[in-house]
Design a protein around this motif. Structure first.
Motif, PDB file in Angstrom:
ATOM      1  N   CYS A  62       0.872  -1.180   0.000  1.00  0.00           N
ATOM      2  CA  CYS A  62       0.000   0.000   0.000  1.00  0.00           C
ATOM      3  C   CYS A  62       0.906   1.225   0.000  1.00  0.00           C
ATOM      4  O   CYS A  62       1.624   1.474   0.973  1.00  0.00           O
ATOM      5  CB  CYS A  62      -0.897  -0.005   1.235  1.00  0.00           C
ATOM      6  SG  CYS A  62      -1.633   1.612   1.581  1.00  0.00           S
ATOM      7  N   PRO A  63       0.912   2.006  -1.078  1.00  0.00           N
ATOM      8  CA  PRO A  63       1.874   3.111  -1.173  1.00  0.00           C
ATOM      9  C   PRO A  63       1.703   4.161  -0.094  1.00  0.00           C
ATOM     10  O   PRO A  63       2.697   4.711   0.400  1.00  0.00           O
ATOM     11  CB  PRO A  63       1.608   3.690  -2.568  1.00  0.00           C
ATOM     12  CG  PRO A  63       0.231   3.242  -2.926  1.00  0.00           C
ATOM     13  CD  PRO A  63       0.042   1.920  -2.252  1.00  0.00           C
ATOM     14  N   VAL A  64       0.464   4.456   0.262  1.00  0.00           N
ATOM     15  CA  VAL A  64       0.226   5.449   1.308  1.00  0.00           C
ATOM     16  C   VAL A  64       0.765   4.942   2.645  1.00  0.00           C
ATOM     17  O   VAL A  64       1.381   5.681   3.412  1.00  0.00           O
ATOM     18  CB  VAL A  64      -1.282   5.755   1.416  1.00  0.00           C
ATOM     19  CG1 VAL A  64      -1.561   6.685   2.597  1.00  0.00           C
ATOM     20  CG2 VAL A  64      -1.786   6.380   0.128  1.00  0.00           C
ATOM     21  N   CYS A  65       0.547   3.642   2.905  1.00  0.00           N
ATOM     22  CA  CYS A  65       0.899   3.079   4.208  1.00  0.00           C
ATOM     23  C   CYS A  65       2.408   3.061   4.456  1.00  0.00           C
ATOM     24  O   CYS A  65       2.848   3.186   5.600  1.00  0.00           O
ATOM     25  CB  CYS A  65       0.358   1.656   4.337  1.00  0.00           C
ATOM     26  SG  CYS A  65      -1.414   1.522   4.073  1.00  0.00           S
ATOM     27  N   VAL A  66       3.192   2.856   3.414  1.00  0.00           N
ATOM     28  CA  VAL A  66       4.634   2.705   3.615  1.00  0.00           C
ATOM     29  C   VAL A  66       5.395   4.011   3.455  1.00  0.00           C
ATOM     30  O   VAL A  66       6.612   4.040   3.633  1.00  0.00           O
ATOM     31  CB  VAL A  66       5.226   1.633   2.663  1.00  0.00           C
ATOM     32  CG1 VAL A  66       4.577   0.285   2.915  1.00  0.00           C
ATOM     33  CG2 VAL A  66       5.093   2.043   1.212  1.00  0.00           C
ATOM     34  N   THR A  67       4.694   5.088   3.103  1.00  0.00           N
ATOM     35  CA  THR A  67       5.365   6.392   3.037  1.00  0.00           C
ATOM     36  C   THR A  67       5.836   6.766   4.439  1.00  0.00           C
ATOM     37  O   THR A  67       5.029   6.861   5.371  1.00  0.00           O
ATOM     38  CB  THR A  67       4.407   7.473   2.507  1.00  0.00           C
ATOM     39  OG1 THR A  67       3.977   7.102   1.192  1.00  0.00           O
ATOM     40  CG2 THR A  67       5.094   8.832   2.444  1.00  0.00           C
ATOM     41  N   CYS A  87       0.039  20.223  -3.646  1.00  0.00           N
ATOM     42  CA  CYS A  87      -0.925  19.384  -4.372  1.00  0.00           C
ATOM     43  C   CYS A  87      -0.680  17.911  -4.061  1.00  0.00           C
ATOM     44  O   CYS A  87       0.471  17.463  -3.980  1.00  0.00           O
ATOM     45  CB  CYS A  87      -0.792  19.610  -5.876  1.00  0.00           C
ATOM     46  SG  CYS A  87      -1.089  21.314  -6.397  1.00  0.00           S
ATOM     47  N   SER A  88      -1.772  17.172  -3.918  1.00  0.00           N
ATOM     48  CA  SER A  88      -1.658  15.755  -3.580  1.00  0.00           C
ATOM     49  C   SER A  88      -2.904  15.022  -4.041  1.00  0.00           C
ATOM     50  O   SER A  88      -3.966  15.623  -4.237  1.00  0.00           O
ATOM     51  CB  SER A  88      -1.505  15.607  -2.052  1.00  0.00           C
ATOM     52  OG  SER A  88      -1.599  14.257  -1.674  1.00  0.00           O
ATOM     53  N   PHE A  89      -2.777  13.716  -4.199  1.00  0.00           N
ATOM     54  CA  PHE A  89      -3.974  12.897  -4.334  1.00  0.00           C
ATOM     55  C   PHE A  89      -4.699  12.915  -2.993  1.00  0.00           C
ATOM     56  O   PHE A  89      -4.082  13.070  -1.915  1.00  0.00           O
ATOM     57  CB  PHE A  89      -3.621  11.467  -4.727  1.00  0.00           C
ATOM     58  CG  PHE A  89      -3.000  11.347  -6.099  1.00  0.00           C
ATOM     59  CD1 PHE A  89      -3.501  12.072  -7.170  1.00  0.00           C
ATOM     60  CD2 PHE A  89      -1.925  10.496  -6.326  1.00  0.00           C
ATOM     61  CE1 PHE A  89      -2.933  11.963  -8.441  1.00  0.00           C
ATOM     62  CE2 PHE A  89      -1.355  10.377  -7.581  1.00  0.00           C
ATOM     63  CZ  PHE A  89      -1.853  11.119  -8.639  1.00  0.00           C
ATOM     64  N   GLY A  90      -6.005  12.716  -3.030  1.00  0.00           N
ATOM     65  CA  GLY A  90      -6.817  12.899  -1.837  1.00  0.00           C
ATOM     66  C   GLY A  90      -6.510  11.948  -0.704  1.00  0.00           C
ATOM     67  O   GLY A  90      -6.708  12.284   0.472  1.00  0.00           O
ATOM     68  N   ASP A  91      -5.996  10.733  -1.037  1.00  0.00           N
ATOM     69  CA  ASP A  91      -5.806   9.752   0.035  1.00  0.00           C
ATOM     70  C   ASP A  91      -4.657  10.100   0.965  1.00  0.00           C
ATOM     71  O   ASP A  91      -4.491   9.463   2.001  1.00  0.00           O
ATOM     72  CB  ASP A  91      -5.626   8.340  -0.531  1.00  0.00           C
ATOM     73  CG  ASP A  91      -4.535   8.257  -1.581  1.00  0.00           C
ATOM     74  OD1 ASP A  91      -3.890   9.286  -1.856  1.00  0.00           O
ATOM     75  OD2 ASP A  91      -4.335   7.153  -2.126  1.00  0.00           O
ATOM     76  N   SER A 347      -5.786   4.633   4.457  1.00  0.00           N
ATOM     77  CA  SER A 347      -5.547   4.460   3.027  1.00  0.00           C
ATOM     78  C   SER A 347      -6.611   3.562   2.404  1.00  0.00           C
ATOM     79  O   SER A 347      -7.049   2.589   3.012  1.00  0.00           O
ATOM     80  CB  SER A 347      -4.167   3.832   2.798  1.00  0.00           C
ATOM     81  OG  SER A 347      -4.034   3.436   1.456  1.00  0.00           O
ATOM     82  N   SER A 348      -6.973   3.878   1.166  1.00  0.00           N
ATOM     83  CA  SER A 348      -7.952   3.052   0.444  1.00  0.00           C
ATOM     84  C   SER A 348      -7.394   1.675   0.122  1.00  0.00           C
ATOM     85  O   SER A 348      -8.134   0.785  -0.274  1.00  0.00           O
ATOM     86  CB  SER A 348      -8.368   3.755  -0.854  1.00  0.00           C
ATOM     87  OG  SER A 348      -7.239   3.947  -1.691  1.00  0.00           O
TER      88      SER A 348
END
Length: 379
Positions: A62-67, A87-91, A347-348
């Motif tokens: 999960c890209p959001v989770c491992v940031t 600017c960012s994606f909403g998640d 995260s989605s």
């Protein structure tokens, strides 16, 4: 819907499950790499339909989770500065940093905007030449090419007020790190099909041979997952360990040459910390020297960030497959999607979010016989 309905067919699902039951003779632990695959598995109850001998372990994909928290805090610092449009994606907006998130920065007056493409951020930069525009570029091999292309385009057009805060990671080094962990229980991998659609499958045979694990490239619909499991179990039972592409409608061995060329032009491989896991050698990308002027970390000098993870958050163990989300003491109590302690809950593609969203603890394992598809989008 074309290419969707046919991969939710309950009769085909039952046949695949029958083949898996007929094949398996002993316990096996398989890791699905991608968070999108985890959500499909939990949403459709696929792990509960499988025979008891087959365990699915949720991976770190999960890209959001491992940031890493440090990068989140750098984003919060940059977004708080006057004259910046972040600017960012909403998640990413609800992912907790040390004490706050991007929503709270926006509430405090920061100019934080949700975009649907990095090119949207580049257009904002063109329209606001007196402002610094930063795009939060995170993710695996799937999101890296469009971010690379945007930086390439900014340089080509001479747009100097655009920069990228980079936190891109790569799957093969993560698989290597998982297999080298002394606590590793993984015996095979369902590789992420979308990653392989970009990068191809050339990086995996060496891993399969060195660690003697089957790696089956798998898609994201219910029948894709079941077919990936079937092929993986077949290899395990035969004592084989090769790379198998079960997602040929999207993945070619060579991947996407144009996307790979763009990655090679804009990025260079670097060590990268993964949130909850630690630094994995050669597991990430950063902007290469040619594009260093577009690196937001250099432009804004956001070094010296002090991070603090919540002590009760065990998302790192979830990301390593050492803990199921509902086994965390904070799950569903002090940690919910509205009050997240870690990124895996917001995260989605996060495993904790999947368990919470689909009320996993309320489900009961089906009895033997025909698969129960009640409440499942497989039907």
């Amino acid at each position: 819907m074309k290419y969707i309905d046919e991969f939710h067919d309950p009769d085909l699902a039952a046949r695949l499950l029958d083949e898996i039951r007929a094949t398996v003779t002993r316990p096996w632990a398989l890791m699905e790499v991608c968070g999108g695959q985890t959500h499909t598995i939990i949403r459709h109850g696929i792990d509960q339909l499988l025979p008891d001998e087959v365990e699915l372990i949720h991976g770190p994909g999960c890209p959001v989770c491992v940031t890493p928290l440090e990068v989140i805090d750098k984003a919060l610092e940059i977004a708080s500065r006057p004259g910046v449009i972040f600017c960012s994606f909403g998640d990413m907006l609800r992912v907790p940093g040390t004490g706050r998130d991007l929503f709270q920065v926006r509430g405090a007056g920061g100019d934080v905007r949700v975009v649907y493409s990095p090119l949207d951020a580049l257009r904002i930069a063109e329209q606001n030449p007196d402002r610094e525009v930063v795009f939060f570029g995170i993710g695996f091999e799937t999101t890296a090419p469009p971010n690379a292309m945007t930086v390439h385009q900014a340089r080509k057009l001479g747009i100097r007020n655009f920069s990228l805060l980079v936190s891109h990671v790569r799957v093969p080094p993560a698989i290597e790190a998982i297999m080298q962990s002394p606590n590793c229980r993984v015996q095979a991998f369902l590789a992420a099909g979308h990653v392989c659609s970009v990068m191809g499958t050339q990086e995996y045979p060496e891993l399969a041979e060195r660690f003697r694990v089957p790696i089956v490239v798998t898609g994201f619909e219910p029948l894709d997952i079941l077919e990936g499991v079937r092929r993986t179990v077949l290899q395990l039972e035969r004592g084989e360990h090769s790379v198998d592409n079960a997602y040929p409608r999207a993945v070619r061995a060579e991947g996407n040459p144009a996307a790979r060329a763009m990655l090679d032009d804009v990025f260079e491989v670097t060590d990268r910390p993964w949130r909850g896991i630690g630094v994995i050698p050669d597991s990430g990308w950063r902007l290469s020297e040619r594009y260093r002027d577009y690196d937001a970390e250099y432009r804004f000098s956001v070094d010296g960030i002090n991070t603090r993870e919540p002590a009760e958050c065990r998302s790192g163990e979830v990301l390593q497959g050492l803990l199921k989300p509902h086994e965390c003491e904070a799950f569903g109590t002090t940690c919910t999607p509205r009050t997240p302690l870690g990124a895996t809950m917001v995260s989605s593609e996060g495993a904790c979010a999947a368990y919470y969203l689909y009320r996993r603890l309320e489900l009961k394992a089906p009895s033997s016989g025909a698969p129960s598809l009640e409440g499942s989008a497989v039907v």
